[in-house]
Scaffold this motif. Structure first.
Motif, mmCIF file in Angstrom:
data_model
loop_
_atom_site.group_PDB
_atom_site.id
_atom_site.type_symbol
_atom_site.label_atom_id
_atom_site.label_comp_id
_atom_site.label_asym_id
_atom_site.label_seq_id
_atom_site.Cartn_x
_atom_site.Cartn_y
_atom_site.Cartn_z
ATOM 1 N N LYS A 45 66.081 -0.993 19.731
ATOM 2 C CA LYS A 45 66.535 0.105 18.880
ATOM 3 C C LYS A 45 66.489 1.401 19.687
ATOM 4 C CE LYS A 45 65.552 2.690 14.635
ATOM 5 N NZ LYS A 45 64.680 2.792 13.433
ATOM 6 N N THR A 46 67.613 2.085 19.728
ATOM 7 C CA THR A 46 67.697 3.393 20.368
ATOM 8 C C THR A 46 67.890 4.439 19.283
ATOM 9 O OG1 THR A 46 68.683 2.446 22.367
ATOM 10 C CG2 THR A 46 68.927 4.824 22.034
ATOM 11 N N GLU A 47 66.976 5.392 19.230
ATOM 12 C CA GLU A 47 67.021 6.441 18.221
ATOM 13 C C GLU A 47 67.309 7.774 18.906
ATOM 14 O OE1 GLU A 47 64.308 7.112 14.453
ATOM 15 O OE2 GLU A 47 63.353 8.015 16.204
ATOM 16 N N ASP A 68 68.568 11.662 12.716
ATOM 17 C CA ASP A 68 68.494 10.645 13.762
ATOM 18 C C ASP A 68 69.692 9.704 13.652
ATOM 19 O OD1 ASP A 68 65.927 11.600 14.490
ATOM 20 O OD2 ASP A 68 65.038 10.400 12.893
ATOM 21 N N LYS A 69 70.256 9.376 14.802
ATOM 22 C CA LYS A 69 71.305 8.371 14.902
ATOM 23 C C LYS A 69 70.705 7.140 15.570
ATOM 24 C CE LYS A 69 75.572 6.636 15.187
ATOM 25 N NZ LYS A 69 76.353 6.210 14.005
ATOM 26 N N ASP A 70 70.890 5.957 14.956
ATOM 27 C CA ASP A 70 70.278 4.728 15.453
ATOM 28 C C ASP A 70 71.323 3.773 16.012
ATOM 29 O OD1 ASP A 70 67.790 5.633 14.574
ATOM 30 O OD2 ASP A 70 68.062 4.745 12.588
ATOM 31 N N ILE A 72 71.277 -0.339 17.266
ATOM 32 C CA ILE A 72 70.425 -1.518 17.191
ATOM 33 C C ILE A 72 71.156 -2.730 17.757
ATOM 34 C CG2 ILE A 72 69.167 -3.058 15.632
ATOM 35 C CD1 ILE A 72 69.113 -0.665 13.635
ATOM 36 N N GLU A 81 74.617 0.091 13.881
ATOM 37 C CA GLU A 81 74.342 1.510 14.020
ATOM 38 C C GLU A 81 73.826 2.024 12.680
ATOM 39 O OE1 GLU A 81 77.643 3.725 15.529
ATOM 40 O OE2 GLU A 81 77.972 2.352 17.226
ATOM 41 N N ASP A 84 69.304 7.931 10.049
ATOM 42 C CA ASP A 84 67.989 8.106 9.444
ATOM 43 C C ASP A 84 67.777 9.616 9.324
ATOM 44 O OD1 ASP A 84 65.395 8.124 8.635
ATOM 45 O OD2 ASP A 84 64.563 7.213 10.437
ATOM 46 N N ASP A 110 69.415 7.110 4.458
ATOM 47 C CA ASP A 110 69.274 6.116 5.517
ATOM 48 C C ASP A 110 70.374 5.081 5.364
ATOM 49 O OD1 ASP A 110 66.793 7.165 6.551
ATOM 50 O OD2 ASP A 110 65.831 6.341 4.767
#
Length: 303
Positions: A45-47, A68-70, A72, A81, A84, A110
């Motif tokens: 996971k890249t946040e 935050d943009k995720d 995954i 994606e 959050d 979210d």
């Protein structure tokens, strides 16, 4: 749920009490960073935190934001994606006995969706009111912060438009402070949680705790070594379900002041020990998973 509110409580209390580095503009703090969490089983996971901080609107009111943009990726599944986000107000409401009272009015959005076509897998909207009572206490001859939080929310999922779908109330307790020069303790007790169950559409009660014992050692002026000992546990009496998550995670952080009020930071961390446990409450033996060994990398700026 609670990690974010506790962080906001610290942020807003500090900004209400002082003008901060951006007093002339009203901006008290702003963090922009990227965090990558990579598990041994291949889940990554890249946040990307576009912006997290607070802005003073008036003498007693701060605007809070966390966007935050995720991204995954998971072996054997489609890439995902998501967003959050949290926005809200923190209002200093004076004293209540020996406690300082801050009122939080929060909105959370979210979502998680398939990266290739945008199809939504999950989406949540939450509307929150949370009075937070805080005071300073002395324990073991050290100064600690103690907080009591009353929490109420209405919310929904993308499959249910009713605000009752994620409604509930909680009473929570927080205690944090330094045990010594290098050791810090942070305890959170989530008691009297009473929420709707999304699967059976009725309320149920839950208790939980989330605790950190952290050792911090400055190595140089710019490098810091830290060991994070963490445990999180929840129990739902009605269904007799118990969940436990824990880890021991050493890390090294580099920080560099770029100019007045602006700093760069980067850190690497690795879970040398990790353990998850779940007892489904159906009479079977609880399921335990150990050594998922999550690697974490963070790089960002603070203003």
């Amino acid at each position: 749920m609670k990690k974010t509110l506790l962080a906001l409580a610290v942020t807003s209390a500090a900004s209400i009490a002082s003008t901060g580095a951006f007093a002339d503009t009203g901006l008290n703090s702003l963090t922009h960073e990227v965090k990558v969490n990579d598990h041994r089983d291949g889940y990554t996971k890249t946040e990307w935190t576009l912006g997290k901080g607070s802005y003073t609107l008036s003498e007693n009111v701060d605007f809070l934001f966390d966007v935050d943009k995720d991204f995954i990726s998971n072996p054997g599944a489609e890439n995902q994606e998501g967003w959050d986000t949290q926005f809200g107000l923190a209002q200093s409401a004076g004293s209540f006995g020996s406690f300082d009272l801050t009122l939080y009015y929060l909105y959370r959005y979210d979502s998680v969706y398939k990266a290739n076509n945008g199809e939504i897998d999950a989406r949540y909207d939450q509307y929150i009111i949370a009075p937070f009572f805080s005071t300073d206490v002395t324990l073991f001859d050290n100064d600690f912060s103690f907080g009591i939080e009353l929490w109420a929310q209405g919310g929904n999922t993308h499959s249910d438009s009713s605000l009752q779908a994620m409604s509930g109330v909680e009473t929570n307790f927080y205690l944090s402070g330094d045990l010594s020069e290098h050791w810090n303790l942070s305890l959170a007790w989530y008691n009297f949680g009473y929420y709707t169950d999304e699967t059976i559409d009725e309320y149920h009660y839950q208790v939980g705790t989330e605790d950190y014992l952290t050792y911090t050692l400055p190595l140089t002026e710019k490098l810091t070594f830290k060991i994070e000992n963490y445990i999180e546990a929840y129990h739902t009496p009605e269904t007799d379900v118990t969940k436990v998550y824990s880890h021991i995670k050493p890390s090294v952080t580099f920080s560099q002041t770029i100019s007045e009020g602006v700093s760069f930071h980067a850190s690497v961390a690795y879970e040398v020990v990790s353990w998850d446990y779940k007892d489904a409450g159906d009479g079977s033996d609880g399921q335990s998973t150990s050594n998922n060994n999550e690697f974490e990398f963070v790089v960002g700026f603070k203003f």
